[in-house]
Design a protein around this motif. Sequence first.
Motif, PDB file in Angstrom:
ATOM      1  N   LEU A   1       0.869  -1.169   0.000  1.00  0.00           N
ATOM      2  CA  LEU A   1       0.000   0.000   0.000  1.00  0.00           C
ATOM      3  C   LEU A   1       0.909   1.224   0.000  1.00  0.00           C
ATOM      4  O   LEU A   1       1.710   1.403   0.919  1.00  0.00           O
ATOM      5  N   VAL A   2       0.796   2.044  -1.035  1.00  0.00           N
ATOM      6  CA  VAL A   2       1.715   3.170  -1.170  1.00  0.00           C
ATOM      7  C   VAL A   2       0.932   4.438  -1.463  1.00  0.00           C
ATOM      8  O   VAL A   2      -0.142   4.394  -2.083  1.00  0.00           O
ATOM      9  N   GLY A   3       1.474   5.550  -1.011  1.00  0.00           N
ATOM     10  CA  GLY A   3       0.836   6.835  -1.261  1.00  0.00           C
ATOM     11  C   GLY A   3       1.455   7.890  -0.372  1.00  0.00           C
ATOM     12  O   GLY A   3       2.237   7.572   0.538  1.00  0.00           O
ATOM     13  N   PRO A   4       1.125   9.154  -0.581  1.00  0.00           N
ATOM     14  CA  PRO A   4       1.704  10.234   0.229  1.00  0.00           C
ATOM     15  C   PRO A   4       1.162  10.202   1.654  1.00  0.00           C
ATOM     16  O   PRO A   4       0.174   9.509   1.950  1.00  0.00           O
ATOM     17  N   SER A   5       1.785  10.946   2.538  1.00  0.00           N
ATOM     18  CA  SER A   5       1.325  11.022   3.925  1.00  0.00           C
ATOM     19  C   SER A   5      -0.120  11.500   3.965  1.00  0.00           C
ATOM     20  O   SER A   5      -0.505  12.420   3.243  1.00  0.00           O
ATOM     21  N   GLY A   6      -0.915  10.849   4.808  1.00  0.00           N
ATOM     22  CA  GLY A   6      -2.307  11.240   4.960  1.00  0.00           C
ATOM     23  C   GLY A   6      -3.261  10.606   3.978  1.00  0.00           C
ATOM     24  O   GLY A   6      -4.448  10.946   3.967  1.00  0.00           O
ATOM     25  N   CYS A   7      -2.773   9.651   3.163  1.00  0.00           N
ATOM     26  CA  CYS A   7      -3.643   9.048   2.143  1.00  0.00           C
ATOM     27  C   CYS A   7      -4.522   7.937   2.715  1.00  0.00           C
ATOM     28  O   CYS A   7      -5.448   7.474   2.039  1.00  0.00           O
ATOM     29  N   GLY A   8      -4.238   7.465   3.932  1.00  0.00           N
ATOM     30  CA  GLY A   8      -5.059   6.441   4.566  1.00  0.00           C
ATOM     31  C   GLY A   8      -4.454   5.052   4.568  1.00  0.00           C
ATOM     32  O   GLY A   8      -5.080   4.099   5.042  1.00  0.00           O
ATOM     33  N   LYS A   9      -3.231   4.906   4.069  1.00  0.00           N
ATOM     34  CA  LYS A   9      -2.643   3.565   3.948  1.00  0.00           C
ATOM     35  C   LYS A   9      -2.365   2.923   5.303  1.00  0.00           C
ATOM     36  O   LYS A   9      -2.648   1.741   5.503  1.00  0.00           O
ATOM     37  N   SER A  10      -1.814   3.676   6.255  1.00  0.00           N
ATOM     38  CA  SER A  10      -1.540   3.115   7.581  1.00  0.00           C
ATOM     39  C   SER A  10      -2.837   2.839   8.335  1.00  0.00           C
ATOM     40  O   SER A  10      -2.937   1.853   9.077  1.00  0.00           O
ATOM     41  N   THR A  11      -3.830   3.700   8.142  1.00  0.00           N
ATOM     42  CA  THR A  11      -5.135   3.469   8.760  1.00  0.00           C
ATOM     43  C   THR A  11      -5.733   2.163   8.252  1.00  0.00           C
ATOM     44  O   THR A  11      -6.268   1.357   9.027  1.00  0.00           O
ATOM     45  N   LEU A  12      -5.627   1.917   6.935  1.00  0.00           N
ATOM     46  CA  LEU A  12      -6.151   0.677   6.361  1.00  0.00           C
ATOM     47  C   LEU A  12      -5.408  -0.527   6.930  1.00  0.00           C
ATOM     48  O   LEU A  12      -6.019  -1.558   7.238  1.00  0.00           O
ATOM     49  N   LEU A  13      -4.091  -0.415   7.093  1.00  0.00           N
ATOM     50  CA  LEU A  13      -3.315  -1.524   7.659  1.00  0.00           C
ATOM     51  C   LEU A  13      -3.745  -1.801   9.099  1.00  0.00           C
ATOM     52  O   LEU A  13      -3.883  -2.959   9.503  1.00  0.00           O
ATOM     53  N   ARG A  14      -3.977  -0.745   9.850  1.00  0.00           N
ATOM     54  CA  ARG A  14      -4.401  -0.898  11.250  1.00  0.00           C
ATOM     55  C   ARG A  14      -5.809  -1.492  11.342  1.00  0.00           C
ATOM     56  O   ARG A  14      -6.124  -2.217  12.281  1.00  0.00           O
ATOM     57  N   ILE A  15      -6.625  -1.214  10.343  1.00  0.00           N
ATOM     58  CA  ILE A  15      -7.956  -1.830  10.290  1.00  0.00           C
ATOM     59  C   ILE A  15      -7.820  -3.340  10.055  1.00  0.00           C
ATOM     60  O   ILE A  15      -8.510  -4.145  10.678  1.00  0.00           O
TER      61      ILE A  15
ATOM     62  N   MET B   1      -2.701   4.694  -3.199  1.00  0.00           N
ATOM     63  CA  MET B   1      -3.797   5.383  -2.513  1.00  0.00           C
ATOM     64  C   MET B   1      -3.572   6.887  -2.492  1.00  0.00           C
ATOM     65  O   MET B   1      -2.435   7.361  -2.474  1.00  0.00           O
ATOM     66  N   HIS B   2      -4.682   7.620  -2.503  1.00  0.00           N
ATOM     67  CA  HIS B   2      -4.634   9.083  -2.399  1.00  0.00           C
ATOM     68  C   HIS B   2      -5.964   9.562  -1.845  1.00  0.00           C
ATOM     69  O   HIS B   2      -7.029   9.190  -2.354  1.00  0.00           O
ATOM     70  N   ASP B   3      -5.902  10.347  -0.779  1.00  0.00           N
ATOM     71  CA  ASP B   3      -7.111  10.914  -0.167  1.00  0.00           C
ATOM     72  C   ASP B   3      -8.152   9.840   0.167  1.00  0.00           C
ATOM     73  O   ASP B   3      -9.359  10.023  -0.038  1.00  0.00           O
ATOM     74  N   GLY B   4      -7.679   8.687   0.652  1.00  0.00           N
ATOM     75  CA  GLY B   4      -8.585   7.661   1.134  1.00  0.00           C
ATOM     76  C   GLY B   4      -9.233   6.796   0.087  1.00  0.00           C
ATOM     77  O   GLY B   4     -10.168   6.046   0.395  1.00  0.00           O
ATOM     78  N   VAL B   5      -8.761   6.877  -1.162  1.00  0.00           N
ATOM     79  CA  VAL B   5      -9.297   6.022  -2.227  1.00  0.00           C
ATOM     80  C   VAL B   5      -8.141   5.345  -2.951  1.00  0.00           C
ATOM     81  O   VAL B   5      -6.999   5.815  -2.909  1.00  0.00           O
ATOM     82  N   VAL B   6      -8.454   4.241  -3.619  1.00  0.00           N
ATOM     83  CA  VAL B   6      -7.451   3.551  -4.440  1.00  0.00           C
ATOM     84  C   VAL B   6      -7.457   4.182  -5.829  1.00  0.00           C
ATOM     85  O   VAL B   6      -8.471   4.175  -6.518  1.00  0.00           O
ATOM     86  N   LYS B   7      -6.318   4.728  -6.235  1.00  0.00           N
ATOM     87  CA  LYS B   7      -6.212   5.360  -7.555  1.00  0.00           C
ATOM     88  C   LYS B   7      -5.904   4.332  -8.645  1.00  0.00           C
ATOM     89  O   LYS B   7      -6.311   4.480  -9.782  1.00  0.00           O
ATOM     90  N   GLN B   8      -5.145   3.291  -8.294  1.00  0.00           N
ATOM     91  CA  GLN B   8      -4.868   2.203  -9.230  1.00  0.00           C
ATOM     92  C   GLN B   8      -4.207   1.060  -8.457  1.00  0.00           C
ATOM     93  O   GLN B   8      -3.452   1.284  -7.516  1.00  0.00           O
ATOM     94  N   ALA B   9      -4.518  -0.159  -8.849  1.00  0.00           N
ATOM     95  CA  ALA B   9      -3.864  -1.342  -8.283  1.00  0.00           C
ATOM     96  C   ALA B   9      -3.374  -2.213  -9.430  1.00  0.00           C
ATOM     97  O   ALA B   9      -4.105  -2.438 -10.399  1.00  0.00           O
ATOM     98  N   GLY B  10      -2.134  -2.675  -9.345  1.00  0.00           N
ATOM     99  CA  GLY B  10      -1.601  -3.513 -10.416  1.00  0.00           C
ATOM    100  C   GLY B  10      -0.167  -3.906 -10.138  1.00  0.00           C
ATOM    101  O   GLY B  10       0.422  -3.521  -9.119  1.00  0.00           O
ATOM    102  N   ALA B  11       0.406  -4.677 -11.052  1.00  0.00           N
ATOM    103  CA  ALA B  11       1.809  -5.062 -10.944  1.00  0.00           C
ATOM    104  C   ALA B  11       2.689  -3.825 -11.098  1.00  0.00           C
ATOM    105  O   ALA B  11       2.290  -2.848 -11.745  1.00  0.00           O
ATOM    106  N   PRO B  12       3.891  -3.825 -10.502  1.00  0.00           N
ATOM    107  CA  PRO B  12       4.752  -2.641 -10.546  1.00  0.00           C
ATOM    108  C   PRO B  12       4.964  -2.071 -11.949  1.00  0.00           C
ATOM    109  O   PRO B  12       4.788  -0.867 -12.175  1.00  0.00           O
ATOM    110  N   LEU B  13       5.338  -2.910 -12.923  1.00  0.00           N
ATOM    111  CA  LEU B  13       5.623  -2.398 -14.257  1.00  0.00           C
ATOM    112  C   LEU B  13       4.350  -1.970 -14.989  1.00  0.00           C
ATOM    113  O   LEU B  13       4.395  -1.109 -15.874  1.00  0.00           O
ATOM    114  N   GLU B  14       3.211  -2.550 -14.612  1.00  0.00           N
ATOM    115  CA  GLU B  14       1.938  -2.106 -15.190  1.00  0.00           C
ATOM    116  C   GLU B  14       1.660  -0.663 -14.791  1.00  0.00           C
ATOM    117  O   GLU B  14       1.253   0.157 -15.620  1.00  0.00           O
TER     118      GLU B  14
END
Length: 351
Positions: free
Chosen positions: A34-48, A207-220
């Motif tokens: 799960l990657v994104g800038p600070s405040g995007c919700g990634k750590s919150t999702l992990l804690r959930i 992730m950005h602003d609490g939503v998933v912007k895209q999910a896929g393989a790294p090179l994709e």
Amino acid sequence: MAEVTIQNVKKAYGSTQVIHGIDVKIADGAFVVLVGPSGCGKSTLLRIIAGLEDVTEGAILIGGQEVNDMAPKDRDIAMVFQNYGLYPHMTVAQNMGFALKLSKVSKDEIAQRVARAADILNLDVLLDRYPRQLSGGQRQRVAMGRAIVRNPQVFLFDEPLSNLDAKLRVQMRAEIKQLHQRLKVTTVYVTHDQIEAMTMADLIVVMHDGVVKQAGAPLELYDTPANLFVAGFIGSPSMNFFEATATNGMLHLADGQITAPPAGVALSEGQAVLLGIRPEDLTIAETGLEATIDVVEPTGAEIHVNATLGGKPMTAVFRERHDLAPGQTIRMAARAGRLHLFDPKTEMRLN
């Protein structure tokens, strides 16, 4: 090992919504970042997922079982935090086996599990040392060993390398990836560092602003970013963007320069677009976009050039050792098939 399913998960603190309905399926044995800038919700999702935060709406399933109302200790997960959280008065072996001791596991079983984890992490000769006698990388290995001895279904990592220096981060990235390949345990890893995401993940969730912007393989994600945010976030240095208008089958930039659009994309006459070019996809050419060099940064393997094109800053990365200097004017062309087009209103990919 187990599959992890995130179903329409939302999280709010009072009237403040921080996660806006996320759906992700993590395959059994996968390494997902799960990657994104600070405040995007990634750590919150992990804690959930870990059970350290409650779900406002939606469900978390581990191994097909909903765990929303299950305590963290009952979810069969192990978490490695940014802060190692080692007990200073305990040896490495005692730190690694402490959770098992609390669970009333026998001494012989604890010793066997600690020895196995120490062998995997090359901690054999450090088992009698205290945390103050360890380097940062060794402490991180102990924190990982503490998770391994529990034999969990899922590993959760919350920015575990952010306290390490750059060289050690590179080393630990490889070690964590090797650990996953050896244990094949489902892993969810949170970071703000897109290089970590690219080098470690089977699947990246941006992730950005609490939503998933895209999910896929790294090179994709690198080759075909679905939108402007992913295009600018994945890749270092970031992608260059230029405003352009489609006229007579060509792209006219704001400063009057002209370039051909990507093959196979249909643009209407006068259509406004954003043209994206990665710095590493630019080459010096006799004909191409003209820019004025501002700063030249040799890194050894590459030369990073900060320049101005049409009054706006841009970056180019060359592996060839060109003789370049500030104030010099150069022409650059993009490698074939490496142009990206986006709609300036929707910010979605066009090609």
